[in-house]
Design an enzyme around this catalytic site. Structure first.
Site, PDB file in Angstrom:
ATOM      1  N   LYS A 158      44.075  46.633  33.125  1.00  0.00           N
ATOM      2  CA  LYS A 158      45.186  47.723  33.188  1.00  0.00           C
ATOM      3  C   LYS A 158      45.088  48.186  34.710  1.00  0.00           C
ATOM      4  O   LYS A 158      44.136  47.962  35.351  1.00  0.00           O
ATOM      5  CB  LYS A 158      44.703  48.618  32.269  1.00  0.00           C
ATOM      6  N   SER A 202      50.825  42.613  29.017  1.00  0.00           N
ATOM      7  CA  SER A 202      50.867  43.883  29.147  1.00  0.00           C
ATOM      8  C   SER A 202      50.694  44.469  30.360  1.00  0.00           C
ATOM      9  O   SER A 202      51.125  45.475  30.456  1.00  0.00           O
ATOM     10  CB  SER A 202      49.436  44.395  28.328  1.00  0.00           C
TER      11      SER A 202
END
Length: 282
Positions: A170, A99
């Site tokens: 993230k 990701s």
């Protein structure tokens, strides 16, 4: 009879010899005075006791015992220091997914600073590690079982083995109060009306997989993966209010500062200040 000549008393039996002769005191004799031979004997006995103690201390069993004690002390001190560092200073994590490509790839080991948030404030562009805020991981990584699983868990708790099995990583795009939107006519994410030029996005991945327009609630941050086409981030967990998709600051473990493994990828991680420097305060 007393003779007072020259001030010398002659009571009783006067000594023979010249009246002005001075008699020197005799050295004491008997058990009250140490002799040279007895002092020598005491020194020999002391030396013998010291030599005996040294021989006992140098026996293999005693040497091994001393070594084990010293090793145990070193190990305990190292474990305590590692636990303190992991709890208050920094912690290592490994990257399990795609990701955050190409910034981070599966298998990377990173160091996360515990000083952010805290003494140092979060900034837009920071890469953070955080606990799963609300079942974002639909299929959490299987827990390690058996002896090896128990050992791994203990080492992770102490800080001697990288964590990351069920935590997320993230990039912060919006801070509390920011209005974050996707997308403008150029396909850019906007923050407080300013379009972002994001050089860290996975090449060819784009960022318009899902449209949204939210104001980040107080005490929370809006996060997105650099690989926008393969990141289940804030966009896909929000109900339109900005609350369900944002991450509570209390769930943030820290800011990711650098890659430490593998060696050929070692280096500091940027929060790309030039991408966010024109964003006004909300």
């Amino acid at each position: 009879m007393t003779d007072h000549r020259d001030g010398v008393s002659t009571d009783g039996d006067a000594p023979s010899g010249p009246p002005d002769a001075i008699r020197l005191p005799r050295a004491p004799t008997g058990s009250g005075a140490p002799s040279t031979s007895s002092a020598s004997g005491a020194g020999e006995r002391t030396a013998a006791r010291v030599a005996q103690r040294e021989r006992r201390a140098s026996t293999p069993g005693r040497r091994a015992g001393r070594m084990l004690r010293e090793t145990a002390i070193v190990v305990v001190v190292a474990l305590v220091l590692s636990l303190l560092i992991k709890t208050f200073v920094a912690q290592s994590f490994w990257i399990p997914s795609e990701s955050m490509e190409n910034t981070l790839v599966p298998g990377d080991r990173v160091v996360v600073s515990k000083f952010t948030p805290g003494p140092f404030a979060l900034k837009r562009g920071d890469i953070i590690v955080f606990h799963d805020p609300d079942h974002w991981l639909q299929e959490p990584n299987a827990k390690r079982t058996g002896v090896s699983g128990a050992v791994t868990s203990v080492l992770q708790w102490i800080g001697l083995y990288p964590s990351g099995d069920n935590d997320l990583i993230k990039r912060v795009i919006g801070l509390p109060g920011d209005h974050v939107k996707c997308c403008n006519t150029r396909g850019q994410i906007t923050v407080n009306g300013v379009g972002l030029s994001e050089p860290y996005i996975y090449p060819g991945g784009g960022t318009d997989q899902k449209t949204f327009s939210v104001t980040v609630p107080s005490g929370r941050v809006w996060v997105m993966g650099d690989n926008r086409g393969d990141s289940s981030d804030s966009r896909f967990h929000d109900d339109g209010t900005g609350r369900t998709g944002s991450v509570p600051e209390s769930d943030i473990i820290g800011r990711t500062d650098m890659i430490v493994w593998p060696v050929n990828r070692m280096g500091w991680l940027s929060n790309y200040p030039s991408t966010f420097d024109k964003v006004p305060k909300p």
